[in-house]
Design a protein around this motif. Structure first.
Motif, PDB file in Angstrom:
ATOM      1  N   PHE A  54      32.084  -9.007  51.746  1.00 46.41           N
ATOM      2  CA  PHE A  54      30.857  -8.615  51.285  1.00 46.41           C
ATOM      3  C   PHE A  54      31.373  -7.493  50.259  1.00 46.41           C
ATOM      4  N   ASP A  55      30.750  -7.475  49.048  1.00 47.11           N
ATOM      5  CA  ASP A  55      30.808  -6.390  48.007  1.00 47.11           C
ATOM      6  C   ASP A  55      29.760  -5.256  48.530  1.00 47.11           C
ATOM      7  N   LEU A  56      30.309  -4.175  48.823  1.00 53.24           N
ATOM      8  CA  LEU A  56      29.476  -3.247  49.157  1.00 53.24           C
ATOM      9  C   LEU A  56      29.533  -2.014  48.225  1.00 53.24           C
ATOM     10  N   SER A  57      29.881  -2.170  46.918  1.00 53.21           N
ATOM     11  CA  SER A  57      30.250  -1.272  45.965  1.00 53.21           C
ATOM     12  C   SER A  57      29.050  -0.504  45.616  1.00 53.21           C
ATOM     13  N   HIS A  58      27.834  -0.776  45.704  1.00 55.31           N
ATOM     14  CA  HIS A  58      26.648  -0.260  45.402  1.00 55.31           C
ATOM     15  C   HIS A  58      26.236   0.705  46.246  1.00 55.31           C
ATOM     16  N   MET A  59      27.115   1.123  47.393  1.00 51.42           N
ATOM     17  CA  MET A  59      26.972   2.375  48.307  1.00 51.42           C
ATOM     18  C   MET A  59      27.199   3.624  47.426  1.00 51.42           C
ATOM     19  N   GLY A  60      26.547   4.567  47.923  1.00 52.19           N
ATOM     20  CA  GLY A  60      26.609   5.983  47.231  1.00 52.19           C
ATOM     21  C   GLY A  60      27.907   6.908  47.432  1.00 52.19           C
ATOM     22  N   GLU A  61      28.862   7.051  46.873  1.00 48.17           N
ATOM     23  CA  GLU A  61      29.846   7.774  47.167  1.00 48.17           C
ATOM     24  C   GLU A  61      29.792   9.190  46.487  1.00 48.17           C
ATOM     25  N   ILE A  62      29.722  10.048  47.341  1.00 49.88           N
ATOM     26  CA  ILE A  62      29.494  11.212  46.880  1.00 49.88           C
ATOM     27  C   ILE A  62      30.705  12.428  47.577  1.00 49.88           C
ATOM     28  N   THR A  63      31.359  12.862  46.558  1.00 54.44           N
ATOM     29  CA  THR A  63      32.551  13.778  47.040  1.00 54.44           C
ATOM     30  C   THR A  63      32.141  15.353  47.224  1.00 54.44           C
ATOM     31  N   VAL A  64      32.561  15.767  48.281  1.00 57.89           N
ATOM     32  CA  VAL A  64      32.218  17.394  48.390  1.00 57.89           C
ATOM     33  C   VAL A  64      33.802  18.289  48.612  1.00 57.89           C
TER      34      VAL A  64
END
Length: 165
Positions: A54-64
């Motif tokens: 499954f391509d889950l690349s739509h998830m929202g990655e936020i770096t802190v």
């Protein structure tokens, strides 16, 4: 006469591959995502009996990042994020001011002062905005990295994690 421009859907890094393999595409939270490649029944059975990718690349990655990244996340999220060791992750939530849930999240501690917050695609902008707002007063930087990552998941009983048990 007024015209309303339709925003272009976001595409994952694997978009061209999905299309070349004949995927039926659909809108999911503003992303053009593969829905299926053939028979939904066959794909369902394959994942339930073997494995699926499954391509889950739509998830929202936020770096802190920053010296007070852990303190910011402890303030902004539910639970003690500072206690997560490098290379580990924790399931958590970000709440509204009234205590209701904005989104459920997974927070990864990538290094001593670097964390990745992964939000659901449909709430990624809301989470990014809330973290950015809550970062005021902390020596930490909140960065939208949604276009910097691709994410794949292998699921099913024959997947590497399942078959090594």
């Amino acid at each position: 006469m007024s015209s309303t421009a339709t925003p272009e859907k976001r595409r994952t890094a694997l978009d061209a591959l999905h299309r070349s393999l004949g995927a039926t595409m659909t809108d999911f939270a503003g992303w053009d995502m593969p829905l299926r490649y053939g028979s939904e029944r066959d794909e369902h059975l394959a994942v339930r009996t073997k494995a699926g990718l499954f391509d889950l690349s739509h998830m929202g990655e936020i770096t802190v990042t920053g010296p007070e990244a852990a303190q910011l996340l402890n303030y902004a999220l539910v639970g003690n994020i500072a206690s997560v060791g490098p290379g580990r992750a924790r399931y958590t939530m970000i709440c509204r001011a009234d205590g209701g849930i904005l989104d459920d999240l997974i927070v990864y501690r990538l290094a001593e002062t670097t964390y990745m917050v992964v939000a659901n695609a449909s709430n990624a902008q809301v989470v990014l905005d809330a973290l950015t707002e809550r970062a005021a007063g902390f020596d930490a930087v909140v960065r939208d990295d949604r276009d910097a990552y691709a994410l794949l998941a292998v699921q099913g009983p024959a997947s590497p994690a399942s078959s090594s048990r």
